[in-house]
Design a protein around this motif. Structure first.
Motif, mmCIF file in Angstrom:
data_model
loop_
_atom_site.group_PDB
_atom_site.id
_atom_site.type_symbol
_atom_site.label_atom_id
_atom_site.label_comp_id
_atom_site.label_asym_id
_atom_site.label_seq_id
_atom_site.Cartn_x
_atom_site.Cartn_y
_atom_site.Cartn_z
ATOM 1 N N PRO A 156 50.412 21.557 29.254
ATOM 2 C CA PRO A 156 49.569 22.623 29.802
ATOM 3 C C PRO A 156 48.719 23.304 28.739
ATOM 4 O O PRO A 156 49.205 23.629 27.659
ATOM 5 N N GLU A 157 47.454 23.501 29.054
ATOM 6 C CA GLU A 157 46.531 24.151 28.115
ATOM 7 C C GLU A 157 46.997 25.556 27.767
ATOM 8 O O GLU A 157 46.783 26.037 26.655
ATOM 9 N N SER A 158 47.665 26.206 28.731
ATOM 10 C CA SER A 158 48.160 27.557 28.479
ATOM 11 C C SER A 158 49.161 27.580 27.329
ATOM 12 O O SER A 158 49.284 28.583 26.611
ATOM 13 N N GLN A 162 48.356 28.637 22.691
ATOM 14 C CA GLN A 162 49.216 29.583 21.976
ATOM 15 C C GLN A 162 49.862 28.968 20.739
ATOM 16 O O GLN A 162 50.589 29.639 20.031
ATOM 17 N N ARG A 277 59.463 29.938 31.503
ATOM 18 C CA ARG A 277 58.075 30.157 31.867
ATOM 19 C C ARG A 277 57.606 28.943 32.658
ATOM 20 O O ARG A 277 58.115 27.831 32.477
ATOM 21 N N ASP A 279 55.095 27.050 32.579
ATOM 22 C CA ASP A 279 54.496 25.915 31.895
ATOM 23 C C ASP A 279 55.411 25.297 30.837
ATOM 24 O O ASP A 279 54.988 24.437 30.067
#
Length: 350
Positions: A156-158, A162, A277, A279
């Protein structure tokens, strides 16, 4: 023998009778050269199971084991230097062990070519001599398959934005974790048992160039799944736990199940260290060995009970040299890979 014709090398079969015979009292240099000609290096796992190991020359194996044994048992009386004699005996012993399967082979280095989204990278791993209770000192075919798959997996890009830390469980020689650091450009924490981590740390240091060129980093620590679950610093003799390190949104594991206790231990370790979380991801690669089918099923069921679900999966075939000698040294390995995510993070507590 290697003849040159038209600027290209052609390999001819080298028979034991082409090698220097001891009754002729060959020089030490002649014997050492002959032993170099019959050396075997680790085969490429990108080839089929019928591929031959890499040699300095094509060698007819008939009678070669006896030839090597004869050198080992000979006093080599015509060679005056005792140190040179020891070197010849040692080289002959190594050549013989190379023909006795992976468990009998000496320490070696392997180079693995790993695809990225734009090219390939080479990762060089040291493998010490194996013992029955330290199988983590060998690189397994399932690890190579997962390492080659990492650039294809959709993280996931999310998470990627980070720059999260990645945790690898049961890192062994470090192929998957080092690849993750290099391909994803992320910090990766590679872990294993106390006897495995020194070689793991060595491999991480040897591959710093390829790891850092994309902005990645790699660290190592002792993590015993059956213990309290705290990391220990290998530089502190694995006695001082590294507490408050936090959780990880990505966990990797390749070939982690080889005892009836491992499914429970692995899942409880994932439970402790996986971030809660939406993702978060657990990425595993498991060889489909018949003897360990119950362990695989138990692991998958315990992961579902924990609240995780498979969101992507597949099967693939690779090769391994476990148990092989010169004849059929590569064996086909069928593996299942899966990407797990939390089914529902609401209401979950650590």
């Amino acid at each position: 023998m290697i003849n040159t014709s038209g600027g290209e090398e052609e390999r001819e079969s080298l028979h034991v009778f082409d090698l220097p015979q001891l009754y002729t009292r060959p020089s030490s240099a002649t014997l050492l050269h002959a032993l170099a000609l019959v050396a075997i290096t680790p085969p490429s796992w990108d080839n089929g199971a019928s591929s031959n190991p890499n040699r300095s020359s094509q060698v007819d194996e008939e009678g070669l084991a006896r030839y090597l044994t004869t050198i080992i048992s000979s006093p080599l009386q015509w060679i005056g230097d005792d140190n040179v004699k020891e070197k010849i005996w040692e080289r002959a012993s190594v050549r013989l062990s190379e023909r006795s399967g992976r468990t009998a082979m000496p320490a070696m280095s392997r180079t693995f070519s790993i695809p990225t989204s734009v090219s390939f990278i080479d990762i060089v791993l040291h493998e010490p001599s194996l013992t029955a209770d330290n199988l983590g000192l060998k690189t397994w075919g399932s690890s190579y398959l997962l390492a080659k798959r990492l650039h294809l997996l959709s993280v996931p890009e999310s998470i990627m934005l980070q720059r999260p830390r990645v945790l690898e469980l049961g890192s062994g020689t470090g192929l998957v974790g080092i690849t993750a650091a290099a391909v994803w450009g992320l910090p990766v924490h590679l872990t294993d048992l106390p006897d495995i981590v020194p070689n793991l740390e060595h491999n991480v240091q040897e591959n710093q160039g390829v790891i850092t060129q994309t902005g990645g980093s790699a660290t190592t620590a002792v993590l015993d799944w059956s213990d309290s679950g705290d990391f220990s610093d290998p530089q502190e003799c694995a006695e001082e736990p590294l507490r408050n390190i936090g959780q990880f949104p990505i966990i990797l594991a390749a070939d982690p199940l080889y005892s009836p206790q491992h499914p429970q231990l692995l899942v409880q370790t994932i439970k402790k260290w996986l971030s809660i979380r939406e993702d978060a991801r657990v990425i595993v690669e498991l060889p489909l060995r018949g003897a360990y089918t119950p362990e695989i099923k138990e692991f998958q069921e315990k992961m579902r009970v924990l609240g995780l679900m498979v969101i992507d999966q597949g099967e693939e075939t690779g090769y391994d040299d476990w148990g092989g000698g010169v004849e059929g040294d590569l064996r086909e390995v069928r593996c299942w890979w899966g990407v797990w995510a939390w089914a529902n993070t609401s209401g979950l507590e650590r």
